[in-house]
Motif scaffolding. Structure first.
Motif, PDB file in Angstrom:
ATOM      1  N   UNK A  68      35.435  24.710  13.457  1.00 50.77           N
ATOM      2  CA  UNK A  68      34.200  25.855  13.080  1.00 50.77           C
ATOM      3  C   UNK A  68      34.382  26.599  11.863  1.00 50.77           C
ATOM      4  N   UNK A  69      35.765  26.833  11.632  1.00 51.53           N
ATOM      5  CA  UNK A  69      36.051  27.591  10.613  1.00 51.53           C
ATOM      6  C   UNK A  69      36.613  27.180   9.201  1.00 51.53           C
ATOM      7  N   UNK A  70      37.138  25.802   9.463  1.00 58.16           N
ATOM      8  CA  UNK A  70      37.833  25.105   8.296  1.00 58.16           C
ATOM      9  C   UNK A  70      37.245  23.851   7.787  1.00 58.16           C
ATOM     10  N   UNK A  71      36.895  23.878   6.472  1.00 56.55           N
ATOM     11  CA  UNK A  71      36.262  22.481   5.902  1.00 56.55           C
ATOM     12  C   UNK A  71      36.931  22.229   4.786  1.00 56.55           C
ATOM     13  N   UNK A  72      36.884  20.996   4.680  1.00 53.21           N
ATOM     14  CA  UNK A  72      37.464  20.254   3.339  1.00 53.21           C
ATOM     15  C   UNK A  72      37.085  18.895   2.819  1.00 53.21           C
ATOM     16  N   UNK A  73      37.672  18.715   1.675  1.00 53.33           N
ATOM     17  CA  UNK A  73      37.200  17.379   1.127  1.00 53.33           C
ATOM     18  C   UNK A  73      38.528  16.675   0.730  1.00 53.33           C
ATOM     19  N   UNK A  74      38.224  15.376   1.213  1.00 50.72           N
ATOM     20  CA  UNK A  74      39.418  14.425   0.616  1.00 50.72           C
ATOM     21  C   UNK A  74      38.801  13.732  -0.495  1.00 50.72           C
ATOM     22  N   UNK A  75      39.465  13.762  -1.669  1.00 51.97           N
ATOM     23  CA  UNK A  75      39.012  13.375  -2.958  1.00 51.97           C
ATOM     24  C   UNK A  75      39.790  12.224  -3.510  1.00 51.97           C
ATOM     25  N   UNK A  76      39.385  11.222  -3.996  1.00 51.07           N
ATOM     26  CA  UNK A  76      40.303   9.979  -4.512  1.00 51.07           C
ATOM     27  C   UNK A  76      40.025  10.116  -6.334  1.00 51.07           C
ATOM     28  N   UNK A  77      41.091  10.148  -6.900  1.00 54.83           N
ATOM     29  CA  UNK A  77      40.879  10.287  -8.246  1.00 54.83           C
ATOM     30  C   UNK A  77      41.532   9.170  -9.097  1.00 54.83           C
ATOM     31  N   UNK A  78      41.003   8.609 -10.444  1.00 59.06           N
ATOM     32  CA  UNK A  78      41.476   7.773 -11.146  1.00 59.06           C
ATOM     33  C   UNK A  78      42.946   8.078 -11.513  1.00 59.06           C
ATOM     34  N   UNK A  79      43.049   9.205 -12.060  1.00 59.51           N
ATOM     35  CA  UNK A  79      44.645   9.773 -12.468  1.00 59.51           C
ATOM     36  C   UNK A  79      44.693  11.331 -12.408  1.00 59.51           C
ATOM     37  N   UNK A  80      45.883  11.859 -12.379  1.00 61.40           N
ATOM     38  CA  UNK A  80      46.104  13.245 -12.344  1.00 61.40           C
ATOM     39  C   UNK A  80      45.414  13.859 -13.513  1.00 61.40           C
ATOM     40  N   UNK A  81      45.637  13.170 -14.667  1.00 68.37           N
ATOM     41  CA  UNK A  81      45.234  13.670 -15.930  1.00 68.37           C
ATOM     42  C   UNK A  81      43.692  13.973 -16.079  1.00 68.37           C
ATOM     43  N   UNK A  82      42.858  13.058 -15.271  1.00 73.72           N
ATOM     44  CA  UNK A  82      41.315  13.279 -15.313  1.00 73.72           C
ATOM     45  C   UNK A  82      40.952  14.420 -14.204  1.00 73.72           C
ATOM     46  N   UNK A  83      41.925  14.475 -13.453  1.00 70.42           N
ATOM     47  CA  UNK A  83      41.519  15.650 -12.199  1.00 70.42           C
ATOM     48  C   UNK A  83      41.863  16.974 -13.089  1.00 70.42           C
ATOM     49  N   UNK A  84      43.163  17.065 -13.575  1.00 71.79           N
ATOM     50  CA  UNK A  84      43.176  18.183 -14.613  1.00 71.79           C
ATOM     51  C   UNK A  84      42.200  18.397 -15.589  1.00 71.79           C
ATOM     52  N   UNK A  85      41.839  17.577 -16.232  1.00 65.67           N
ATOM     53  CA  UNK A  85      40.777  17.694 -17.268  1.00 65.67           C
ATOM     54  C   UNK A  85      39.591  18.363 -16.671  1.00 65.67           C
ATOM     55  N   UNK A  86      39.179  17.672 -15.492  1.00 64.15           N
ATOM     56  CA  UNK A  86      38.108  18.230 -14.931  1.00 64.15           C
ATOM     57  C   UNK A  86      38.011  19.838 -14.520  1.00 64.15           C
ATOM     58  N   UNK A  87      39.300  20.191 -13.898  1.00 61.86           N
ATOM     59  CA  UNK A  87      39.482  21.452 -13.346  1.00 61.86           C
ATOM     60  C   UNK A  87      39.726  22.386 -14.415  1.00 61.86           C
ATOM     61  N   UNK A  88      40.165  21.974 -15.679  1.00 57.80           N
ATOM     62  CA  UNK A  88      40.248  23.005 -16.622  1.00 57.80           C
ATOM     63  C   UNK A  88      39.121  23.099 -17.607  1.00 57.80           C
ATOM     64  N   UNK A  89      38.226  22.232 -17.572  1.00 61.45           N
ATOM     65  CA  UNK A  89      37.178  22.144 -18.708  1.00 61.45           C
ATOM     66  C   UNK A  89      36.100  23.296 -18.688  1.00 61.45           C
ATOM     67  N   UNK A  90      35.974  23.945 -19.513  1.00 65.52           N
ATOM     68  CA  UNK A  90      35.152  25.193 -19.625  1.00 65.52           C
ATOM     69  C   UNK A  90      33.690  24.700 -19.401  1.00 65.52           C
ATOM     70  N   UNK A  91      33.451  23.804 -19.667  1.00 64.85           N
ATOM     71  CA  UNK A  91      31.915  23.196 -19.547  1.00 64.85           C
ATOM     72  C   UNK A  91      31.648  22.989 -18.095  1.00 64.85           C
ATOM     73  N   UNK A  92      32.668  22.627 -17.215  1.00 71.07           N
ATOM     74  CA  UNK A  92      32.397  22.203 -15.863  1.00 71.07           C
ATOM     75  C   UNK A  92      32.508  23.239 -14.912  1.00 71.07           C
ATOM     76  N   UNK A  93      31.507  23.083 -13.688  1.00 70.46           N
ATOM     77  CA  UNK A  93      31.423  24.071 -12.824  1.00 70.46           C
ATOM     78  C   UNK A  93      32.930  24.767 -12.249  1.00 70.46           C
ATOM     79  N   UNK A  94      33.900  23.905 -11.991  1.00 71.08           N
ATOM     80  CA  UNK A  94      35.026  24.598 -11.620  1.00 71.08           C
ATOM     81  C   UNK A  94      35.409  25.327 -12.250  1.00 71.08           C
TER      82      UNK A  94
END
Length: 170
Positions: A68-94
């Motif tokens: 009841x306290x812990x929630x998580x998402x398992x995500x599958x990505x095309x590449x680590x480069x695309x994951x990093x690009x999303x995480x660091x993009x100033x235009x994106x919510x993250x």
């Protein structure tokens, strides 16, 4: 929505490296709803943002709870480069959400009310395998599609040995 199982044995059709991100939160103080609810809602907003633009690289995801306290998402990505690009993009919510988390932490407003975590794994082709028996597409199979087990090998050792035609692996 109920998804019908696929009869028999299948395996994920993924070719190349598999990038898996586990990301989640833990509610440390249930009464601090004003601290943890925005964090939870921001994850849903980010997932919607990624779903609107498949070119960002998110192939699939599974929402889970460990307690009841812990929630998580398992995500599958095309590449680590695309994951990093999303995480660091100033235009994106993250990027904005992480800035908010960092600011609140510095101000002492987030500390101890909600815990945040992530783990990222890059498994090279030949270092992962899967089997689904009378299951709908699930996990990596939902992210990449499935194919009959025999196409990759009946045994785990055979599926581990599989290399795609465009693989540069030995």
């Amino acid at each position: 929505m109920f998804t019908k199982p696929i009869p028999g044995r299948t395996t994920a059709a993924r070719e190349g490296d598999a990038v898996v991100l586990l990301i989640g939160m833990r509610i440390n103080h249930f009464w601090a709803v004003h601290q943890w609810l925005p964090v939870m809602l921001s994850m849903f907003r980010m997932l919607r943002e990624l779903a609107r633009d498949p070119g960002r690289g998110l192939l699939g995801r599974i929402l889970l709870t460990a307690s009841p306290r812990t929630y998580y998402v398992v995500q599958y990505w095309e590449s680590k480069e695309k994951l990093y690009a999303y995480a660091s993009s100033p235009e994106m919510l993250h990027h904005g959400m992480w800035s908010t988390v960092n600011r609140k932490e510095r101000e002492g407003k987030l500390r101890q009310h909600v815990g945040l975590w992530h783990e990222t794994y890059v498994a090279p082709e030949g270092a992962y395998e899967s089997i689904y028996f009378d299951m709908p597409e699930f996990g990596m199979g939902a992210a990449s599609g499935v194919l009959p087990l025999e196409r990759r090998g009946r045994y785990a050792k055979d599926r581990f040995a599989y290399r795609s035609a465009d693989s540069s692996a030995p």
